[in-house]
Design a protein around this motif. Structure first.
Motif, PDB file in Angstrom:
ATOM      1  N   ALA A   1       0.756  -1.164  -0.023  1.00  0.00           N
ATOM      2  CA  ALA A   1      -0.078   0.137  -0.034  1.00  0.00           C
ATOM      3  C   ALA A   1       0.620   1.230  -0.121  1.00  0.00           C
ATOM      4  CB  ALA A   1      -0.955  -0.106   1.034  1.00  0.00           C
ATOM      5  N   VAL A   2       2.032   1.195  -0.920  1.00  0.00           N
ATOM      6  CA  VAL A   2       2.661   2.365  -1.129  1.00  0.00           C
ATOM      7  C   VAL A   2       2.817   2.775  -2.592  1.00  0.00           C
ATOM      8  CG1 VAL A   2       4.027   2.027   1.010  1.00  0.00           C
ATOM      9  CG2 VAL A   2       4.862   1.085  -0.951  1.00  0.00           C
ATOM     10  N   PRO A   3       2.935   4.092  -2.766  1.00  0.00           N
ATOM     11  CA  PRO A   3       3.249   4.319  -4.306  1.00  0.00           C
ATOM     12  C   PRO A   3       4.399   3.600  -5.136  1.00  0.00           C
ATOM     13  CG  PRO A   3       3.615   6.185  -3.059  1.00  0.00           C
ATOM     14  CD  PRO A   3       3.143   5.254  -2.199  1.00  0.00           C
ATOM     15  N   HIS A   4       4.402   3.177  -6.339  1.00  0.00           N
ATOM     16  CA  HIS A   4       5.330   2.748  -7.111  1.00  0.00           C
ATOM     17  C   HIS A   4       6.057   3.833  -7.715  1.00  0.00           C
ATOM     18  CE1 HIS A   4       6.565   0.541 -11.094  1.00  0.00           C
ATOM     19  NE2 HIS A   4       7.508   0.797 -10.587  1.00  0.00           N
ATOM     20  N   ILE A   5       7.123   4.231  -7.486  1.00  0.00           N
ATOM     21  CA  ILE A   5       7.795   5.521  -8.041  1.00  0.00           C
ATOM     22  C   ILE A   5       8.949   5.205  -9.135  1.00  0.00           C
ATOM     23  CG2 ILE A   5       8.927   7.651  -7.584  1.00  0.00           C
ATOM     24  CD1 ILE A   5       7.720   8.066  -5.081  1.00  0.00           C
ATOM     25  N   SER A   6       8.505   5.173 -10.427  1.00  0.00           N
ATOM     26  CA  SER A   6       9.458   4.767 -11.526  1.00  0.00           C
ATOM     27  C   SER A   6      10.222   6.137 -12.141  1.00  0.00           C
ATOM     28  CB  SER A   6       8.726   3.993 -12.615  1.00  0.00           C
ATOM     29  OG  SER A   6       9.393   3.917 -13.781  1.00  0.00           O
ATOM     30  N   THR A   7      11.193   6.015 -12.219  1.00  0.00           N
ATOM     31  CA  THR A   7      11.887   7.334 -13.179  1.00  0.00           C
ATOM     32  C   THR A   7      11.384   7.489 -14.490  1.00  0.00           C
ATOM     33  OG1 THR A   7      13.768   5.993 -13.370  1.00  0.00           O
ATOM     34  CG2 THR A   7      13.830   7.776 -11.413  1.00  0.00           C
ATOM     35  N   GLY A   8      11.258   6.247 -15.258  1.00  0.00           N
ATOM     36  CA  GLY A   8      10.716   6.252 -16.506  1.00  0.00           C
ATOM     37  C   GLY A   8       9.334   7.078 -16.554  1.00  0.00           C
TER      38      GLY A   8
ATOM     39  N   ALA B   1       2.998   9.567  -0.731  1.00  0.00           N
ATOM     40  CA  ALA B   1       4.315   8.861  -0.342  1.00  0.00           C
ATOM     41  C   ALA B   1       4.738   9.252   1.161  1.00  0.00           C
ATOM     42  CB  ALA B   1       5.258   9.371  -1.534  1.00  0.00           C
ATOM     43  N   GLU B   2       3.886   9.972   1.727  1.00  0.00           N
ATOM     44  CA  GLU B   2       4.096  10.450   2.962  1.00  0.00           C
ATOM     45  C   GLU B   2       4.553   9.160   4.123  1.00  0.00           C
ATOM     46  OE1 GLU B   2       2.325  12.906   6.784  1.00  0.00           O
ATOM     47  OE2 GLU B   2       1.099  12.731   4.892  1.00  0.00           O
ATOM     48  N   ASP B   3       4.049   8.196   3.713  1.00  0.00           N
ATOM     49  CA  ASP B   3       4.356   6.900   4.562  1.00  0.00           C
ATOM     50  C   ASP B   3       5.273   5.890   3.947  1.00  0.00           C
ATOM     51  OD1 ASP B   3       2.512   7.855   6.863  1.00  0.00           O
ATOM     52  OD2 ASP B   3       0.823   7.060   5.911  1.00  0.00           O
ATOM     53  N   GLY B   4       5.561   6.159   2.870  1.00  0.00           N
ATOM     54  CA  GLY B   4       6.476   5.541   2.066  1.00  0.00           C
ATOM     55  C   GLY B   4       6.297   5.247   0.664  1.00  0.00           C
ATOM     56  N   PHE B   5       7.146   4.408  -0.050  1.00  0.00           N
ATOM     57  CA  PHE B   5       7.156   4.458  -1.387  1.00  0.00           C
ATOM     58  C   PHE B   5       8.114   3.132  -1.699  1.00  0.00           C
ATOM     59  CE2 PHE B   5       9.943   8.046  -0.051  1.00  0.00           C
ATOM     60  CZ  PHE B   5      11.195   7.564  -0.228  1.00  0.00           C
ATOM     61  N   LEU B   6       8.204   2.619  -3.077  1.00  0.00           N
ATOM     62  CA  LEU B   6       9.046   1.826  -3.714  1.00  0.00           C
ATOM     63  C   LEU B   6       9.501   2.637  -5.019  1.00  0.00           C
ATOM     64  CD1 LEU B   6       8.350  -1.893  -4.061  1.00  0.00           C
ATOM     65  CD2 LEU B   6       9.261  -0.453  -5.839  1.00  0.00           C
TER      66      LEU B   6
END
Length: 217
Positions: A25-32, A77-82
């Motif tokens: 339950a965290v956002p997936h942050i992809s540079t692409g 993304a306050e509580d985390g991210f990937l």
């Protein structure tokens, strides 16, 4: 939880990142994805990136870091991210540590997807893409079309993209070894790295990754 996902091209990072982000339950942050979003939205950073890419240049670390910082500052993304595809080198890793430290945070875990180099080449060089719809993809070994060279979905011609050719894949791997692989040792010194054998079915790799995270198992 703040997680960095690393691994060579073809290791399945995108697939695992999406699955893990959903489970955690965290956002997936992809540079692409960030590059494409900023370019399509015409943001100041996006305009800089488009100009650089149009001239055949490489996006400087400071722009990549700025885009990532902006995304990590969003409420979801306050509580985390990937993170997937960032950091890509030691400079970006140190910049990320500095950014997080400003908010009193740090990286909690680094998942290193391990796949033998020859398997990476086999996975990528065997891919074939439909000329009519690039979302239709097949593989010479793992997902063969019913008719050789023809898309099962729409009948379009299947071809090998330039960046899927073996010589290109090996160049990408050389860049990964030279630039990105050192961040694994950087994070290992901080006791953050778990190496995940990724030569397995997708659900099994996901299970291994989840079990490797702190406070899980």
């Amino acid at each position: 939880m703040r997680i960095v996902l690393v691994g060579p091209p073809g290791a399945g990072k995108g697939t695992q990142a999406a699955l893990l982000a959903e489970r955690l339950a965290v956002p997936h942050i992809s540079t692409g994805d960030l590059f494409r979003a900023n370019i399509s939205q015409g943001t100041p950073l996006g305009k800089q990136v488009r100009s650089i890419l149009d001239e055949g240049g490489l996006v400087p670390d400071e722009i990549t870091v700025a885009m990532a910082a902006d995304r990590m500052a969003q409420p979801d993304a306050e509580d985390g991210f990937l993170l997937d595809g960032f950091p890509r080198n030691i400079g970006q890793a140190k910049a990320l540590d500095g950014l997080l430290a400003e908010g009193g945070h740090k990286i909690d875990a680094v998942l290193d997807l391990e796949v033998p180099e020859e398997e990476v080449v086999r996975r990528i060089a065997g891919r074939r893409t439909c000329r009519k719809d690039s979302s239709h993809t097949f593989h010479l070994e793992y997902r063969k079309p019913r008719v050789e060279g023809v898309c099962d979905v729409c009948g379009g011609e299947l071809y090998q993209r330039e960046d899927d050719r073996e010589e290109t894949v090996r160049k990408r791997l050389a860049i990964y070894h030279a630039e990105t692989e050192p961040i694994i040792d950087y994070y290992r010194e901080q006791g953050l790295v778990s190496t995940i054998p990724a030569l397995a079915p997708v659900p099994e790799v996901t299970r291994r990754a989840l079990e490797a995270l702190p406070h899980r198992g």
